[in-house]
Design a protein around this motif. Structure first.
Motif, short mmCIF file in Angstrom:
data_model
loop_
_atom_site.label_atom_id
_atom_site.label_comp_id
_atom_site.label_asym_id
_atom_site.label_seq_id
_atom_site.Cartn_x
_atom_site.Cartn_y
_atom_site.Cartn_z
N ASP A 2 49.73 38.96 37.66
CA ASP A 2 48.62 38.40 38.03
C ASP A 2 48.76 37.38 38.93
O ASP A 2 48.08 36.99 39.83
CB ASP A 2 48.16 37.85 36.75
N LEU A 3 49.75 36.20 38.80
CA LEU A 3 50.15 35.31 39.65
C LEU A 3 50.40 35.67 41.10
O LEU A 3 50.04 35.33 41.93
CB LEU A 3 51.22 34.38 39.18
N ALA A 4 51.19 36.76 41.13
CA ALA A 4 51.49 37.27 42.49
C ALA A 4 50.13 37.91 43.28
O ALA A 4 50.04 37.70 44.37
CB ALA A 4 52.42 38.59 42.15
N LYS A 5 49.36 38.41 42.30
CA LYS A 5 48.09 38.97 43.22
C LYS A 5 47.32 37.86 43.53
O LYS A 5 46.54 37.79 44.74
CB LYS A 5 47.30 39.96 42.04
N TYR A 6 47.38 36.58 42.96
CA TYR A 6 46.61 35.60 43.14
C TYR A 6 47.19 34.89 44.39
O TYR A 6 46.51 34.64 45.38
CB TYR A 6 46.64 34.58 41.96
N VAL A 7 48.51 34.82 44.65
CA VAL A 7 49.34 34.45 45.77
C VAL A 7 48.91 35.12 46.85
O VAL A 7 48.50 34.65 47.96
CB VAL A 7 50.75 34.25 45.57
N MET A 8 48.92 36.49 46.99
CA MET A 8 48.54 37.34 47.93
C MET A 8 47.14 37.09 48.38
O MET A 8 46.89 37.22 49.54
CB MET A 8 48.82 38.78 47.62
N ALA A 9 46.08 36.95 47.46
CA ALA A 9 44.70 36.88 47.68
C ALA A 9 44.55 35.29 48.41
O ALA A 9 43.69 35.18 49.22
CB ALA A 9 43.99 36.81 46.46
N ALA A 10 45.35 34.41 47.62
CA ALA A 10 45.38 33.02 48.35
C ALA A 10 45.81 33.09 50.11
O ALA A 10 45.15 32.49 50.88
CB ALA A 10 46.13 32.04 47.67
#
Length: 176
Positions: A144-152
């Motif tokens: 989930d954090l990885a998806k957030y980082v990519m979205a950021a």
């Protein structure tokens, strides 16, 4: 001539504004309450590092004209770390050593996160985040954090550079 010493550095002021936005994003409750990022000095350092790195990466991609802003942001980040260590009671003689260790840690994360982001590899990014942020091999919330980082990262690419250079930056909401 002497009055030039009292002039405000606009680049430094923008870097402080960007850093304030980064801190606000990294302190969002969702990271700690829902994704179990440790709400400790180390956990907060890790999330700050991720957010600072994303902005530095974005500025670097814009070319050499943004080098001074990148350096100013980096300086603000480490000045804040220095101040925080002192507030936590770390002795003056130990601060430099601890800052050196934090800088080495930051650069290590830059390498790991950068490689995964360059390859758009969410799995490798989740593994790196799991090791660094959660200090375990396979943290449940790391994907989930990885998806957030990519979205950021994608969000930064969509933001007007003129606004970023004024100190205005937005990160996605991790809860969505």
């Amino acid at each position: 001539m002497i009055f030039s010493f009292f002039k405000k550095d606009p680049t430094a002021e923008v870097a402080v504004s960007l850093y304030q936005e980064i801190v606000a994003a990294a302190r969002r409750r969702h990271f700690y309450a829902e994704w179990q990022v440790p709400d400790t000095p180390v956990g907060r350092f890790e999330l700050l590092s991720v957010h600072v790195y994303l902005v530095l990466r974005h500025l670097k991609e814009q070319g050499d004209g943004y080098r001074s802003l990148s350096q100013a942001l980096f300086d603000v980040f480490f000045k804040n770390l220095d101040d925080s260590l002192r507030e936590m009671g770390v002795g003056d003689l130990s601060v430099a050593r601890k800052i050196r260790g934090l800088a080495e840690a930051f650069y290590g994360r830059v390498g790991a996160y950068g490689s995964a982001l360059d390859d758009s590899n969410a799995g490798d990014l989740a593994d790196a985040l799991s090791r660094n942020v959660y200090e375990t091999e396979k943290a449940v919330s790391a994907p989930d954090l990885a998806k957030y980082v990519m979205a950021a990262q994608a969000s930064l690419e969509d933001q007007a550079l003129t606004e970023i250079c004024k100190g205005h930056i937005q990160f996605p909401n991790p809860a969505t």
